[in-house]
Design an enzyme around this catalytic site. Sequence first.
Site, PDB file in Angstrom:
ATOM      1  N   TYR A  37      22.251 110.145 -30.816  1.00 27.61           N
ATOM      2  CA  TYR A  37      21.839 111.317 -31.612  1.00 27.61           C
ATOM      3  C   TYR A  37      20.344 111.579 -31.406  1.00 27.61           C
ATOM      4  CZ  TYR A  37      20.996 114.323 -35.694  1.00 27.61           C
ATOM      5  OH  TYR A  37      20.626 115.359 -36.525  1.00 27.61           O
TER       6      TYR A  37
ATOM      7  N   SER B 108      15.111 117.407 -35.489  1.00 25.78           N
ATOM      8  CA  SER B 108      15.286 116.420 -36.564  1.00 25.78           C
ATOM      9  C   SER B 108      14.080 115.494 -36.558  1.00 25.78           C
ATOM     10  CB  SER B 108      16.546 115.593 -36.278  1.00 25.78           C
ATOM     11  OG  SER B 108      16.664 114.516 -37.191  1.00 25.78           O
TER      12      SER B 108
HETATM   13  N1  LIG Z   1      21.350 117.247 -42.762  1.00 24.32           N
HETATM   14  C1  LIG Z   1      20.386 116.481 -42.274  1.00 24.32           C
HETATM   15  O1  LIG Z   1      19.997 115.461 -42.885  1.00 24.32           O
HETATM   16  C2  LIG Z   1      19.737 116.848 -40.969  1.00 24.32           C
HETATM   17  C3  LIG Z   1      18.534 116.211 -40.621  1.00 24.32           C
HETATM   18  C4  LIG Z   1      17.947 116.545 -39.420  1.00 24.32           C
HETATM   19  C5  LIG Z   1      18.506 117.480 -38.578  1.00 24.32           C
HETATM   20  N2  LIG Z   1      19.681 118.078 -38.943  1.00 24.32           N
HETATM   21  C6  LIG Z   1      20.252 119.076 -38.012  1.00 24.32           C
HETATM   22  O2  LIG Z   1      20.556 120.255 -38.723  1.00 24.32           O
HETATM   23  C7  LIG Z   1      21.531 120.998 -38.018  1.00 24.32           C
HETATM   24  C8  LIG Z   1      22.574 121.512 -38.999  1.00 24.32           C
HETATM   25  O3  LIG Z   1      23.327 120.414 -39.500  1.00 24.32           O
HETATM   26  P1  LIG Z   1      23.684 120.245 -41.054  1.00 24.32           P
HETATM   27  O4  LIG Z   1      22.923 119.086 -41.534  1.00 24.32           O
HETATM   28  O5  LIG Z   1      23.601 121.511 -41.754  1.00 24.32           O
HETATM   29  O6  LIG Z   1      25.218 119.744 -40.919  1.00 24.32           O
HETATM   30  P2  LIG Z   1      26.604 120.463 -41.202  1.00 24.32           P
HETATM   31  O7  LIG Z   1      26.709 120.896 -42.608  1.00 24.32           O
HETATM   32  O8  LIG Z   1      27.635 119.518 -40.684  1.00 24.32           O
HETATM   33  O9  LIG Z   1      26.537 121.767 -40.283  1.00 24.32           O
HETATM   34  C9  LIG Z   1      26.729 121.703 -38.891  1.00 24.32           C
HETATM   35  C10 LIG Z   1      27.083 123.085 -38.404  1.00 24.32           C
HETATM   36  O10 LIG Z   1      27.253 123.017 -36.967  1.00 24.32           O
HETATM   37  C11 LIG Z   1      28.421 123.740 -36.639  1.00 24.32           C
HETATM   38  N3  LIG Z   1      29.012 123.277 -35.391  1.00 24.32           N
HETATM   39  C12 LIG Z   1      29.390 122.024 -35.045  1.00 24.32           C
HETATM   40  N4  LIG Z   1      29.936 122.037 -33.817  1.00 24.32           N
HETATM   41  C13 LIG Z   1      29.903 123.333 -33.395  1.00 24.32           C
HETATM   42  C14 LIG Z   1      30.331 123.992 -32.218  1.00 24.32           C
HETATM   43  N5  LIG Z   1      30.917 123.347 -31.195  1.00 24.32           N
HETATM   44  N6  LIG Z   1      30.134 125.335 -32.120  1.00 24.32           N
HETATM   45  C15 LIG Z   1      29.570 126.023 -33.147  1.00 24.32           C
HETATM   46  N7  LIG Z   1      29.140 125.451 -34.272  1.00 24.32           N
HETATM   47  C16 LIG Z   1      29.317 124.117 -34.399  1.00 24.32           C
HETATM   48  C17 LIG Z   1      29.368 123.553 -37.834  1.00 24.32           C
HETATM   49  O11 LIG Z   1      30.268 124.659 -37.892  1.00 24.32           O
HETATM   50  P3  LIG Z   1      31.823 124.641 -37.482  1.00 24.32           P
HETATM   51  O12 LIG Z   1      32.323 123.249 -37.679  1.00 24.32           O
HETATM   52  O13 LIG Z   1      32.426 125.640 -38.436  1.00 24.32           O
HETATM   53  O14 LIG Z   1      31.849 125.107 -36.057  1.00 24.32           O
HETATM   54  C18 LIG Z   1      28.392 123.610 -38.993  1.00 24.32           C
HETATM   55  O15 LIG Z   1      28.205 124.934 -39.401  1.00 24.32           O
HETATM   56  C19 LIG Z   1      22.074 120.060 -36.950  1.00 24.32           C
HETATM   57  O16 LIG Z   1      21.509 120.398 -35.701  1.00 24.32           O
HETATM   58  C20 LIG Z   1      21.581 118.691 -37.401  1.00 24.32           C
HETATM   59  O17 LIG Z   1      21.449 117.793 -36.322  1.00 24.32           O
HETATM   60  C21 LIG Z   1      20.289 117.799 -40.118  1.00 24.32           C
END
Ligand SMILES: NC(=O)c1ccc[n+]([C@@H]2O[C@H](COP(=O)([O-])OP(=O)(O)OC[C@H]3O[C@@H](n4cnc5c(N)ncnc54)[C@H](OP(=O)(O)O)[C@@H]3O)[C@@H](O)[C@H]2O)c1
Length: 246
Positions: free
Chosen positions: A158, A145
Amino acid sequence: MSWLASFALAIVVAMSKVVLISGASSGIGEATARVLAAAGHQVFLGARRVDRLEALASEIGGAYAPLDVTSRESFQSFVDAAVERYGRVDVLVNNAGVMPLSLMSSLKVDEWDRMVDVNIRGVLNGIAAVLPRFADGGHIVNVASIAAHMVMPTAAVYCATKYAVWALSEGLRQERDDLRVTVISPGVTESELADTITEDYATSLMEDFRKIALPASAIGDAIAYAISQPAEVDVNEIVVRPVSQR
Ligand SMILES: NC(=O)c1ccc[n+]([C@@H]2O[C@H](COP(=O)([O-])OP(=O)(O)OC[C@H]3O[C@@H](n4cnc5c(N)ncnc54)[C@H](OP(=O)(O)O)[C@@H]3O)[C@@H](O)[C@H]2O)c1
């Protein structure tokens, strides 16, 4: 099929990779699966919400297995299932993450634990499960991130988890001559990530912050770029922000 079509098909198959994606049930993981499948890769999807994985896999032509990244056994079974299906693994995208932001003084210690378990331990479990399974080199893409580069109010824990992802990726990269390691550092991106926030103050900060969010496909495109480089080219890090994000 003409010889030209057969030749083109043979090239596409040769360039196609078996890509495992954790957290593929929503947001960046789901978008990455769509981008990679459209580019001809074979995607193997993991998350806890398997109903979503099933729908996505049948739509884009991938396969899936249940995955809880916090469990070493679950990650091992997930990787084993992919090897059984495809005979090999080329890339792991360690994408699963949670972001229940809060002030440290609120002492939401269970949420701190969850961030450490999913965002750090989950990435380590993925690395441990997949490293012995790479036949020929291999590629680990860790989704960190911009929070791996700066610390923001309510995001201390975080950010600490994402700094850790950056550090362990760099350490792993330096250890091996035959492994590609990429850190993808998104800025604010459309997803369900903010839904895990339980503190009102952090929720209100996020409301404004997330108005400029990028479509998640922008991050999928960056991952596709890193994967598509020649074997001797390791894209170490890509930071992708909305143009107006400070
Ligand atoms: N969106 C942003 O602004 C942003 C910015 C920087 C970095 N990121 C990073 O991008 C990555 C993806 O996040 P996102 O933004 O796409 O959010 P999201 O839509 O909430 O997706 C998160 C994913 O992680 C999975 N997950 C959570 N706990 C889990 C577990 N114990 N085992 C397996 N899967 C798990 C969830 O699936 P289930 O709940 O179905 O298990 C979901 O598919 C993360 O690492 C986040 O920190 C996001």
